[in-house]
Design an enzyme around this catalytic site. Structure first.
Site, PDB file in Angstrom:
ATOM      1  N   ASP A 117       0.814  -1.225   0.000  1.00  0.00           N
ATOM      2  CA  ASP A 117       0.000   0.000   0.000  1.00  0.00           C
ATOM      3  C   ASP A 117       0.845   1.271   0.000  1.00  0.00           C
ATOM      4  O   ASP A 117       1.911   1.312   0.615  1.00  0.00           O
ATOM      5  CB  ASP A 117      -0.928  -0.013   1.228  1.00  0.00           C
ATOM      6  N   HIS A 167       2.279   2.718  -9.214  1.00  0.00           N
ATOM      7  CA  HIS A 167       2.148   1.251  -9.257  1.00  0.00           C
ATOM      8  C   HIS A 167       3.386   0.624  -9.908  1.00  0.00           C
ATOM      9  O   HIS A 167       3.826  -0.448  -9.527  1.00  0.00           O
ATOM     10  CB  HIS A 167       0.883   0.835 -10.005  1.00  0.00           C
ATOM     11  N   GLU A 184     -12.070  -5.245  -3.453  1.00  0.00           N
ATOM     12  CA  GLU A 184     -12.629  -3.893  -3.332  1.00  0.00           C
ATOM     13  C   GLU A 184     -11.982  -2.915  -4.318  1.00  0.00           C
ATOM     14  O   GLU A 184     -12.511  -1.830  -4.570  1.00  0.00           O
ATOM     15  CB  GLU A 184     -12.435  -3.357  -1.898  1.00  0.00           C
ATOM     16  N   ARG A 201     -12.122   1.366  -8.149  1.00  0.00           N
ATOM     17  CA  ARG A 201     -11.236   2.420  -8.681  1.00  0.00           C
ATOM     18  C   ARG A 201     -11.576   2.740 -10.142  1.00  0.00           C
ATOM     19  O   ARG A 201     -12.219   1.943 -10.820  1.00  0.00           O
ATOM     20  CB  ARG A 201      -9.788   1.956  -8.565  1.00  0.00           C
ATOM     21  N   LEU A 243      11.519 -20.299  -2.543  1.00  0.00           N
ATOM     22  CA  LEU A 243      10.575 -19.312  -1.986  1.00  0.00           C
ATOM     23  C   LEU A 243       9.243 -19.437  -2.721  1.00  0.00           C
ATOM     24  O   LEU A 243       9.214 -19.477  -3.946  1.00  0.00           O
ATOM     25  CB  LEU A 243      11.151 -17.896  -2.208  1.00  0.00           C
TER      26      LEU A 243
HETATM   27  C1  IPE Z   1      -5.218  -2.718   0.178  1.00  0.00           C
HETATM   28  O1  IPE Z   1      -4.951  -1.390  -0.111  1.00  0.00           O
HETATM   29  C2  IPE Z   1      -5.251  -3.526  -1.077  1.00  0.00           C
HETATM   30  C3  IPE Z   1      -3.964  -3.710  -1.748  1.00  0.00           C
HETATM   31  C4  IPE Z   1      -2.816  -3.216  -1.367  1.00  0.00           C
HETATM   32  C5  IPE Z   1      -4.014  -4.533  -2.914  1.00  0.00           C
HETATM   33  P1  IPE Z   1      -6.121  -0.343  -0.353  1.00  0.00           P
HETATM   34  O2  IPE Z   1      -5.484   0.965  -0.604  1.00  0.00           O
HETATM   35  O3  IPE Z   1      -7.052  -0.850  -1.400  1.00  0.00           O
HETATM   36  O4  IPE Z   1      -6.878  -0.382   1.047  1.00  0.00           O
HETATM   37  P2  IPE Z   1      -7.800   0.685   1.752  1.00  0.00           P
HETATM   38  O5  IPE Z   1      -8.825   1.121   0.750  1.00  0.00           O
HETATM   39  O6  IPE Z   1      -6.898   1.803   2.170  1.00  0.00           O
HETATM   40  O7  IPE Z   1      -8.367  -0.033   2.930  1.00  0.00           O
HETATM   41  C1  IPE Z   2      -1.742  -0.009  -3.310  1.00  0.00           C
HETATM   42  O1  IPE Z   2      -1.441   1.329  -3.415  1.00  0.00           O
HETATM   43  C2  IPE Z   2      -1.844  -0.676  -4.639  1.00  0.00           C
HETATM   44  C3  IPE Z   2      -3.167  -1.206  -4.962  1.00  0.00           C
HETATM   45  C4  IPE Z   2      -4.224  -1.132  -4.211  1.00  0.00           C
HETATM   46  C5  IPE Z   2      -3.279  -1.883  -6.241  1.00  0.00           C
HETATM   47  P1  IPE Z   2      -2.607   2.391  -3.472  1.00  0.00           P
HETATM   48  O2  IPE Z   2      -2.992   2.603  -4.896  1.00  0.00           O
HETATM   49  O3  IPE Z   2      -3.727   2.009  -2.589  1.00  0.00           O
HETATM   50  O4  IPE Z   2      -1.868   3.666  -2.920  1.00  0.00           O
HETATM   51  P2  IPE Z   2      -2.486   4.784  -1.981  1.00  0.00           P
HETATM   52  O5  IPE Z   2      -3.033   4.113  -0.769  1.00  0.00           O
HETATM   53  O6  IPE Z   2      -3.550   5.479  -2.783  1.00  0.00           O
HETATM   54  O7  IPE Z   2      -1.328   5.680  -1.660  1.00  0.00           O
HETATM   55 MG    MG Z   3      -4.111   2.391  -0.618  1.00  0.00          MG
END
Ligand code: IPE
Ligand code: IPE
Ligand code: MG
Length: 245
Positions: free
Chosen positions: A16, A33, A63, A67, A127
């Protein structure tokens, strides 16, 4: 029984913070990403070197479909590039790829590629990298329950007796992560202190480590810090430590 001062067998990481990492630099979320994919590459090398046998990586949640379409498509494209570029390296380094999640909703090209990589790396032993894609714990548990009901119905149809009770062991056999052992250490970079529907069953006795470092910045030193913290935790699994007996 307690397990102290050992490295974890299974580390799960919520990848995240990619979006915030990009925003800070005036870049697009897709660039974030991409940087997240590079951090993942480094992490796999570190895990191999340290000798962690199982790593779970939360790459796309059930979830995350909320996006914008363009971001989701960029993620699928990056994932295809990731697996295409790294397949040979995974084979050479002894990384076995496992996937957890409902792959049926993925673009066909991604699904095919992941299944191909799983097949090509099936014999690797150094691994196991468990990629959680279109993964959600609640989906996983309801999927397991559905499979168990289906098996019971099929037994009944054949006139065979089926146990009315469902054991934890039986549920585990139907989880997407099977046969990977439970999580010892869960790491969440990105500053949030929640699990976001990740490995809820498998983390029943995991140590939970939260850090503000954004995933693309997460490096070897951050992993070492998490491992050091883990080794300092007295793990009791509901029992007592030997010295408390
Ligand atoms: C959790 O991150 C999912 C992944 C890293 C794949 P999110 O950014 O989607 O989670 P929330 O929305 O902050 O809970
Ligand atoms: C996690 O990073 C990657 C995915 C959920 C695919 P985010 O895209 O949620 O990054 P933030 O939380 O918006 O910084
Ligand atoms: Mg996030």
């Amino acid at each position: 029984m307690s397990q102290e001062n050992t490295n974890p067998r299974h580390v799960a990481i919520i990848l995240d913070g990619n979006g915030r990492w990009a925003k800070k630099r005036g870049l697009s979320r897709s660039e974030g990403h991409r940087a997240g994919g590079e951090a993942l590459d480094r992490l796999l090398d570190d895990a191999l070197e340290i000798g962690i046998p199982f790593i779970s990586l939360y790459a796309f949640s059930t979830e995350n479909w909320k996006r914008p379409r363009a971001e989701i498509q960029a993620i699928w494209k990056l994932m295809r590039e990731f697996f295409t570029d790294r397949l040979q390296r995974c084979i050479e380094k002894g990384i076995r790829v496992h996937a957890s999640g409902d792959l049926s909703r993925l673009p066909a090209a991604n699904r095919k590629l992941i299944l191909h990589v799983i097949e090509k790396t099936a014999k690797n032993k150094a691994l196991t990298a468990n990629f959680c894609v279109n993964y959600g714990s609640m989906d996983e548990i309801s999927h397991a329950a559905t499979e168990i009901v289906r098996e019971r119905l099929s037994l009944a149809k054949k006139g065979k007796k089926a146990d009315a009770a469902v054991s934890a062991k039986e549920i585990e056999k139907h989880l997407y992560t099977h046969p990977i052992p439970p999580v010892d250490l869960l790491v969440r970079p990105g500053g949030e202190s929640r699990l976001s529907n990740f490995l809820l069953w498998q983390c029943a006795y995991a140590e939970l480590y939260f850090t503000d470092v954004l995933w693309p910045d997460f490096g070897r030193r951050d992993l070492q810090a998490a491992l050091k913290w883990f080794r300092s935790r007295p793990r009791k699994f509901g029992g007592l430590l030997a010295k408390e007996d």
